[in-house]
Design a protein around this motif. Structure first.
Motif, PDB file in Angstrom:
ATOM      1  N   PHE A  38     -27.464  16.247   2.770  1.00 44.30           N
ATOM      2  CA  PHE A  38     -27.081  17.476   2.087  1.00 44.30           C
ATOM      3  C   PHE A  38     -25.573  17.635   2.195  1.00 44.30           C
ATOM      4  O   PHE A  38     -24.897  16.872   2.897  1.00 44.30           O
ATOM      5  CB  PHE A  38     -27.817  18.694   2.655  1.00 44.30           C
TER       6      PHE A  38
ATOM      7  N   THR B 194     -20.575  23.360   1.589  1.00 44.85           N
ATOM      8  CA  THR B 194     -19.331  23.720   0.915  1.00 44.85           C
ATOM      9  C   THR B 194     -18.848  25.075   1.403  1.00 44.85           C
ATOM     10  O   THR B 194     -19.622  26.024   1.469  1.00 44.85           O
ATOM     11  CB  THR B 194     -19.517  23.758  -0.615  1.00 44.85           C
TER      12      THR B 194
ATOM     13  N   THR C 297     -15.692  20.500   1.268  1.00 47.34           N
ATOM     14  CA  THR C 297     -17.086  20.075   1.257  1.00 47.34           C
ATOM     15  C   THR C 297     -17.303  19.000   2.303  1.00 47.34           C
ATOM     16  O   THR C 297     -16.522  18.054   2.401  1.00 47.34           O
ATOM     17  CB  THR C 297     -17.489  19.537  -0.132  1.00 47.34           C
TER      18      THR C 297
ATOM     19  N   TYR D 104     -20.097  16.238   3.682  1.00 45.21           N
ATOM     20  CA  TYR D 104     -21.299  15.498   3.308  1.00 45.21           C
ATOM     21  C   TYR D 104     -21.990  15.023   4.574  1.00 45.21           C
ATOM     22  O   TYR D 104     -21.384  14.354   5.404  1.00 45.21           O
ATOM     23  CB  TYR D 104     -20.948  14.333   2.398  1.00 45.21           C
TER      24      TYR D 104
ATOM     25  N   LYS E  65     -22.167  27.464   1.583  1.00 45.79           N
ATOM     26  CA  LYS E  65     -23.385  27.136   0.836  1.00 45.79           C
ATOM     27  C   LYS E  65     -23.833  25.722   1.159  1.00 45.79           C
ATOM     28  O   LYS E  65     -23.016  24.834   1.372  1.00 45.79           O
ATOM     29  CB  LYS E  65     -23.130  27.235  -0.667  1.00 45.79           C
ATOM     30  N   PHE E  66     -25.143  25.541   1.146  1.00 45.16           N
ATOM     31  CA  PHE E  66     -25.733  24.227   1.339  1.00 45.16           C
ATOM     32  C   PHE E  66     -26.221  23.708   0.001  1.00 45.16           C
ATOM     33  O   PHE E  66     -26.758  24.456  -0.815  1.00 45.16           O
ATOM     34  CB  PHE E  66     -26.918  24.311   2.313  1.00 45.16           C
ATOM     35  N   HIS E  67     -26.029  22.423  -0.201  1.00 52.18           N
ATOM     36  CA  HIS E  67     -26.516  21.752  -1.404  1.00 52.18           C
ATOM     37  C   HIS E  67     -27.426  20.639  -0.924  1.00 52.18           C
ATOM     38  O   HIS E  67     -26.966  19.661  -0.346  1.00 52.18           O
ATOM     39  CB  HIS E  67     -25.358  21.186  -2.222  1.00 52.18           C
ATOM     40  N   GLU E  68     -28.720  20.819  -1.153  1.00 51.66           N
ATOM     41  CA  GLU E  68     -29.712  19.897  -0.611  1.00 51.66           C
ATOM     42  C   GLU E  68     -30.062  18.842  -1.658  1.00 51.66           C
ATOM     43  O   GLU E  68     -30.219  19.138  -2.837  1.00 51.66           O
ATOM     44  CB  GLU E  68     -30.962  20.692  -0.219  1.00 51.66           C
ATOM     45  N   ASP E  69     -30.200  17.610  -1.200  1.00 47.34           N
ATOM     46  CA  ASP E  69     -30.680  16.521  -2.050  1.00 47.34           C
ATOM     47  C   ASP E  69     -32.160  16.787  -2.345  1.00 47.34           C
ATOM     48  O   ASP E  69     -32.915  17.150  -1.460  1.00 47.34           O
ATOM     49  CB  ASP E  69     -30.511  15.196  -1.303  1.00 47.34           C
ATOM     50  N   ASN E  70     -32.585  16.585  -3.570  1.00 46.26           N
ATOM     51  CA  ASN E  70     -33.981  16.856  -3.954  1.00 46.26           C
ATOM     52  C   ASN E  70     -34.990  16.062  -3.131  1.00 46.26           C
ATOM     53  O   ASN E  70     -36.117  16.490  -2.950  1.00 46.26           O
ATOM     54  CB  ASN E  70     -34.194  16.534  -5.433  1.00 46.26           C
TER      55      ASN E  70
END
Length: 130
Positions: free
Chosen positions: A40, A43, A70, A72, A101-106
Motif C-alpha cells: 500500500f 500519502t 508518498t 510506498y 491517506k492510505f492507498h491500498e492495492d486491490n
C-alpha cells in the motif's frame, strides 16, 4: 503514531516550527492483526482549514516536502512496526494541518481500521527568531 519534529501528535497538540527549517515527520504503523498487510501507499497532504468548511490544498508555494510526500510500503508483518520518515519545509507562516491517506492495492489484505483513525496533525509555522 505520528511525530512532527520529535513531538508525538494527537488531536490536542499544536506543533510549533520555524519557517525555513526542515521539520522531521515520522509515521509509525503497528500491525496488530493476525495477517501481513500490504502492499500500500501512505500519502501526506498538507492543507489549511478556513474554519468555514473550506480546506485549501493548493499549498505548493507555502510548503514543500524534503523527499516525497508518498511512502510506498511492501508489507507490515503481524505484531510488527513499520516506521516512515520524511521532512516538511514551511515557506510561509500560518496554521497548517496534515491529511494522511492510505492507498491500498486491490490484491492486498484489508488495512487495520485503527490506521484510518490517525490523529489530526496541526502545525503552526512561525517566523524564525533573529
Amino acid at each position: 503514531d505520528i511525530l512532527v519534529d520529535g513531538k508525538l501528535c494527537d488531536c490536542d497538540i499544536v506543533v510549533d516550527c520555524k519557517v525555513g527549517d526542515p521539520i522531521p515527520l515520522e509515521v509509525k504503523l503497528t500491525n496488530w492483526s493476525k495477517h501481513s498487510v500490504g502492499p500500500f501507499a501512505l500519502t501526506v497532504t498538507p492543507y489549511q482549514d478556513y474554519q468555514n468548511g473550506v480546506h485549501n490544498y493548493e499549498l505548493q508555494d507555502a510548503i514543500t516536502f524534503v523527499g516525497s510526500n508518498t511512502f510506498y510500503i511492501d508489507s507490515v508483518k503481524p505484531t510488527k512496526d513499520s516506521v516512515y520518515f520524511g521532512a516538511l519545509l514551511f515557506l510561509y507562516t500560518g496554521d497548517f494541518y496534515l491529511n494522511i491517506k492510505f492507498h491500498e492495492d486491490n490484491c492486498s489484505r484489508e488495512l487495520p481500521l485503527s490506521w484510518f483513525c490517525l490523529p489530526s496533525v496541526h502545525i503552526r509555522a512561525t517566523e524564525p527568531m533573529v
